[in-house]
Design an enzyme around this catalytic site. Sequence first.
Site, PDB file in Angstrom:
ATOM      1  CD1 TRP A 105      -1.444  -2.354   1.900  1.00 48.11           C
ATOM      2  CD2 TRP A 105      -3.198  -1.096   1.324  1.00 48.11           C
ATOM      3  NE1 TRP A 105      -2.563  -3.125   2.000  1.00 48.11           N
ATOM      4  CE2 TRP A 105      -3.657  -2.380   1.669  1.00 48.11           C
ATOM      5  CE3 TRP A 105      -4.118  -0.115   0.934  1.00 48.11           C
ATOM      6  CZ2 TRP A 105      -5.007  -2.730   1.621  1.00 48.11           C
ATOM      7  CZ3 TRP A 105      -5.461  -0.461   0.896  1.00 48.11           C
ATOM      8  CH2 TRP A 105      -5.899  -1.755   1.231  1.00 48.11           C
ATOM      9  CG  HIS A 118     -11.278   4.301  -3.616  1.00 49.86           C
ATOM     10  ND1 HIS A 118     -12.523   4.406  -4.180  1.00 49.86           N
ATOM     11  CD2 HIS A 118     -11.182   3.028  -3.148  1.00 49.86           C
ATOM     12  CE1 HIS A 118     -13.158   3.240  -4.059  1.00 49.86           C
ATOM     13  NE2 HIS A 118     -12.352   2.386  -3.449  1.00 49.86           N
ATOM     14  N   GLY A 119      -8.291   3.904  -1.019  1.00 48.20           N
ATOM     15  CA  GLY A 119      -7.169   2.999  -0.756  1.00 48.20           C
ATOM     16  C   GLY A 119      -7.141   1.803  -1.694  1.00 48.20           C
ATOM     17  CG  HIS A 120      -5.129   1.696  -4.771  1.00 47.49           C
ATOM     18  ND1 HIS A 120      -5.459   3.007  -4.481  1.00 47.49           N
ATOM     19  CD2 HIS A 120      -3.971   1.743  -5.451  1.00 47.49           C
ATOM     20  CE1 HIS A 120      -4.541   3.810  -4.985  1.00 47.49           C
ATOM     21  NE2 HIS A 120      -3.628   3.070  -5.574  1.00 47.49           N
ATOM     22  CG  LEU A 121      -2.659  -5.014  -1.630  1.00 51.85           C
ATOM     23  CD1 LEU A 121      -1.475  -4.527  -0.813  1.00 51.85           C
ATOM     24  CD2 LEU A 121      -3.304  -6.230  -0.970  1.00 51.85           C
TER      25      LEU A 121
END
Length: 161
Positions: A105, A118-121
Amino acid sequence: MKQLWAPWRLEYVQHADDGDECVFCRAAGLLEDEPELVVRRGDRAFVLLNKFPYSSGHLMVAPYRHGSSFDDLEEAEAAEVHRLAVEAIDALRAVFSPEGFNVGWNLGRVAGAGIVDHGHLHVVPRWGGDTNFMPVLGDVKVIPEHLLETRVKLSAAWSSR
Ligand SMILES: [Zn+2]
């Protein structure tokens, strides 16, 4: 050296600056998978290809919830993001046989996050000598044809698990 694919035979042009809509929310809201390169949809999170990949098959796992981040995921979101990332690794192994992966991340722009709200891996397959891969031509942002093919292959690998 044999050329395995022709990434510059471009069929698709992305207009990255059309409006302010979050790309993850836009991709999550579309019924069609291909326009935003969605590979897999879960109940709380989904998987899509990065249009500006660091390497072939660069996937991102994102919760559906806008405003989510690594440090405030609900348990069910965290569990599904983790499961989808593991499945992504399996699918990438089946399709591309990478030599390794970066999984992680980026929190905040200073840490390299392109989309901070907008969180994302990231799940990035790695090969020796892959560091120069970057399908961006000038300021024209494009989806090379191989990304469309990659989406189909990974989606199929997922379905056959
Ligand atoms: Zn969003």
